[in-house]
Design a protein around this motif. Sequence first.
Motif, PDB file in Angstrom:
ATOM      1  N   ALA A 179      33.893 -28.108 -16.628  1.00  0.00           N
ATOM      2  CA  ALA A 179      33.661 -29.185 -17.273  1.00  0.00           C
ATOM      3  C   ALA A 179      33.421 -30.545 -16.683  1.00  0.00           C
ATOM      4  O   ALA A 179      31.932 -30.953 -16.709  1.00  0.00           O
ATOM      5  N   GLN A 180      33.904 -30.541 -15.449  1.00  0.00           N
ATOM      6  CA  GLN A 180      33.362 -31.211 -14.956  1.00  0.00           C
ATOM      7  C   GLN A 180      31.589 -31.050 -14.289  1.00  0.00           C
ATOM      8  O   GLN A 180      30.682 -31.935 -13.740  1.00  0.00           O
ATOM      9  N   ALA A 181      31.479 -29.326 -14.114  1.00  0.00           N
ATOM     10  CA  ALA A 181      30.406 -29.544 -13.752  1.00  0.00           C
ATOM     11  C   ALA A 181      28.863 -29.273 -14.706  1.00  0.00           C
ATOM     12  O   ALA A 181      27.922 -29.128 -14.846  1.00  0.00           O
ATOM     13  N   ARG A 182      29.733 -28.924 -16.530  1.00  0.00           N
ATOM     14  CA  ARG A 182      28.507 -29.273 -17.255  1.00  0.00           C
ATOM     15  C   ARG A 182      28.634 -30.715 -17.602  1.00  0.00           C
ATOM     16  O   ARG A 182      27.398 -30.924 -17.692  1.00  0.00           O
ATOM     17  N   ALA A 183      29.398 -30.941 -17.140  1.00  0.00           N
ATOM     18  CA  ALA A 183      28.641 -33.023 -17.501  1.00  0.00           C
ATOM     19  C   ALA A 183      27.887 -33.564 -16.169  1.00  0.00           C
ATOM     20  O   ALA A 183      27.286 -34.267 -16.834  1.00  0.00           O
ATOM     21  N   ALA A 212      17.345 -34.958 -12.752  1.00  0.00           N
ATOM     22  CA  ALA A 212      17.078 -33.797 -11.991  1.00  0.00           C
ATOM     23  C   ALA A 212      17.574 -32.553 -12.576  1.00  0.00           C
ATOM     24  O   ALA A 212      17.918 -32.868 -13.911  1.00  0.00           O
ATOM     25  N   ARG A 213      17.245 -31.416 -11.951  1.00  0.00           N
ATOM     26  CA  ARG A 213      17.585 -30.396 -12.664  1.00  0.00           C
ATOM     27  C   ARG A 213      19.320 -29.894 -11.160  1.00  0.00           C
ATOM     28  O   ARG A 213      19.104 -30.312 -10.840  1.00  0.00           O
ATOM     29  N   LEU A 214      20.245 -29.484 -12.033  1.00  0.00           N
ATOM     30  CA  LEU A 214      21.492 -29.119 -11.189  1.00  0.00           C
ATOM     31  C   LEU A 214      21.634 -27.508 -11.354  1.00  0.00           C
ATOM     32  O   LEU A 214      21.907 -27.375 -12.616  1.00  0.00           O
ATOM     33  N   LEU A 215      21.819 -27.223  -9.701  1.00  0.00           N
ATOM     34  CA  LEU A 215      22.415 -26.178 -10.002  1.00  0.00           C
ATOM     35  C   LEU A 215      24.126 -25.994  -9.414  1.00  0.00           C
ATOM     36  O   LEU A 215      24.347 -27.058  -8.515  1.00  0.00           O
ATOM     37  N   GLY A 266      31.766 -10.876   4.320  1.00  0.00           N
ATOM     38  CA  GLY A 266      32.215 -11.568   3.293  1.00  0.00           C
ATOM     39  C   GLY A 266      32.267 -12.176   2.698  1.00  0.00           C
ATOM     40  O   GLY A 266      32.328 -12.281   0.994  1.00  0.00           O
ATOM     41  N   GLY A 267      31.739 -13.686   2.994  1.00  0.00           N
ATOM     42  CA  GLY A 267      31.363 -14.757   2.437  1.00  0.00           C
ATOM     43  C   GLY A 267      30.761 -14.833   1.094  1.00  0.00           C
ATOM     44  O   GLY A 267      29.456 -14.669   1.437  1.00  0.00           O
ATOM     45  N   TYR A 268      30.935 -15.507   0.180  1.00  0.00           N
ATOM     46  CA  TYR A 268      29.541 -15.780  -0.490  1.00  0.00           C
ATOM     47  C   TYR A 268      30.057 -17.075  -1.796  1.00  0.00           C
ATOM     48  O   TYR A 268      30.905 -17.454  -1.397  1.00  0.00           O
ATOM     49  N   VAL A 269      29.406 -17.304  -1.915  1.00  0.00           N
ATOM     50  CA  VAL A 269      28.919 -18.432  -3.213  1.00  0.00           C
ATOM     51  C   VAL A 269      28.266 -17.932  -4.796  1.00  0.00           C
ATOM     52  O   VAL A 269      27.375 -17.410  -4.720  1.00  0.00           O
ATOM     53  N   PHE A 270      29.543 -17.862  -5.578  1.00  0.00           N
ATOM     54  CA  PHE A 270      28.525 -17.939  -7.104  1.00  0.00           C
ATOM     55  C   PHE A 270      28.177 -19.090  -7.685  1.00  0.00           C
ATOM     56  O   PHE A 270      27.977 -20.671  -6.852  1.00  0.00           O
ATOM     57  N   TYR A 271      26.994 -19.311  -8.184  1.00  0.00           N
ATOM     58  CA  TYR A 271      25.928 -19.528  -8.740  1.00  0.00           C
ATOM     59  C   TYR A 271      25.367 -20.064 -10.458  1.00  0.00           C
ATOM     60  O   TYR A 271      25.703 -18.994 -11.078  1.00  0.00           O
ATOM     61  N   SER A 272      26.073 -21.119 -10.572  1.00  0.00           N
ATOM     62  CA  SER A 272      25.285 -21.216 -12.702  1.00  0.00           C
ATOM     63  C   SER A 272      24.180 -22.317 -12.204  1.00  0.00           C
ATOM     64  O   SER A 272      24.797 -23.206 -12.040  1.00  0.00           O
ATOM     65  N   GLY A 273      23.744 -22.418 -13.636  1.00  0.00           N
ATOM     66  CA  GLY A 273      23.059 -23.351 -13.909  1.00  0.00           C
ATOM     67  C   GLY A 273      21.796 -22.404 -14.317  1.00  0.00           C
ATOM     68  O   GLY A 273      21.766 -21.201 -14.560  1.00  0.00           O
ATOM     69  N   GLU A 326      23.959 -18.694 -17.144  1.00  0.00           N
ATOM     70  CA  GLU A 326      23.083 -20.061 -17.035  1.00  0.00           C
ATOM     71  C   GLU A 326      24.600 -21.429 -17.549  1.00  0.00           C
ATOM     72  O   GLU A 326      23.355 -22.285 -17.437  1.00  0.00           O
ATOM     73  N   ASP A 327      25.115 -21.122 -18.321  1.00  0.00           N
ATOM     74  CA  ASP A 327      26.395 -22.361 -18.769  1.00  0.00           C
ATOM     75  C   ASP A 327      26.387 -22.434 -16.478  1.00  0.00           C
ATOM     76  O   ASP A 327      26.637 -21.652 -15.899  1.00  0.00           O
ATOM     77  N   PRO A 328      26.430 -23.827 -16.906  1.00  0.00           N
ATOM     78  CA  PRO A 328      26.451 -24.716 -15.325  1.00  0.00           C
ATOM     79  C   PRO A 328      28.231 -24.325 -14.997  1.00  0.00           C
ATOM     80  O   PRO A 328      28.440 -24.463 -13.392  1.00  0.00           O
ATOM     81  N   GLY A 329      29.000 -23.850 -16.190  1.00  0.00           N
ATOM     82  CA  GLY A 329      30.584 -24.538 -15.685  1.00  0.00           C
ATOM     83  C   GLY A 329      31.055 -23.015 -14.950  1.00  0.00           C
ATOM     84  O   GLY A 329      32.592 -23.012 -14.435  1.00  0.00           O
TER      85      GLY A 329
END
Length: 293
Positions: free
Chosen positions: A101-105, A115-118, A135-142, A165-168
């Motif tokens: 919810a914080q990511a979407r807001a 701005a655009r946010l990922l 083995g480390g990685y990062v999830f990304y959305s947006g 595409e959902d930022p959350g």
Amino acid sequence: MNDNTFEKSRLTLLGLGVMGTALARAWLAAGHPLTVWNRTAGRADPLAAEGAMVAGTAAEAVAASDLVVICLLDDASVGEALADADLTGKDLVNLTTGTPAQARARAEWAEKRGARLLDGGIMAVPPMIGAPGSGGYVFYSGSRALFDAHHDTLAVPAGTTYVGEDPGFAALHDVALLSAMTGMFAGISHAFALVRKEDVALKDFAPLLVGWLTAMAPYAYGITGHLESGDYTEGVVSNLAMMVEGNATLLRTAEEQGVSAELLTPFTALMERRLADGHGDEDTTGVIDLLTR
């Protein structure tokens, strides 16, 4: 600094905690021109010696680059740090741990600021950052376009996994995996509590524990099939009735060993509820229904 610096994308990093510093060093080592800012200014000194430009304020740091990566304490810190910054035309990548919810807001907030946010969820500890094969990685959305535009830069510190595409969704995937890890840690803690006072060599017990958990991990695939089909009885080997009966031995052993069962009982109680509702021929998938409000 790398001789190919001029070929690499310029970026700004806000936040120089242990993780932020690891990210900064990975980009500097790869030759990226990097501007950094941290609320406690002294933390930037070692990075300045390694070639980073140090901004006096977050607003100055944002102004220095079109790509701004944020790795702060929490979502509130993000809002505070960027309160006075001109975000018009900026691409923000928020690696600060937060909720879906914080990511979407925050994505909506960024859009209103021009701005655009990922959003990102880091699935690594600092020593894994910038370490090939860790083995480390990062999830990304947006925005997929935003992810694609900066993929090569974002892939420098750790692997990248785009989840929608959902930022959350990055935060959702992050927290879901961390929640599973927390449950595993609970089980490991209980297992060691059972054996620690006995004449058991813990160094010999540990590989047995790791091997068993590794063998059991594919159970997740069976749950996936059950949830997708709606049939929780398909392919069940150990049904709920059998497992609930076996739980009594787990709890009794804990009592005999003088170990609290408080890490086990929340789950065993849910299993008993599902069994009482007449689902003894299922496995534990139905517990998920009890958890979902």
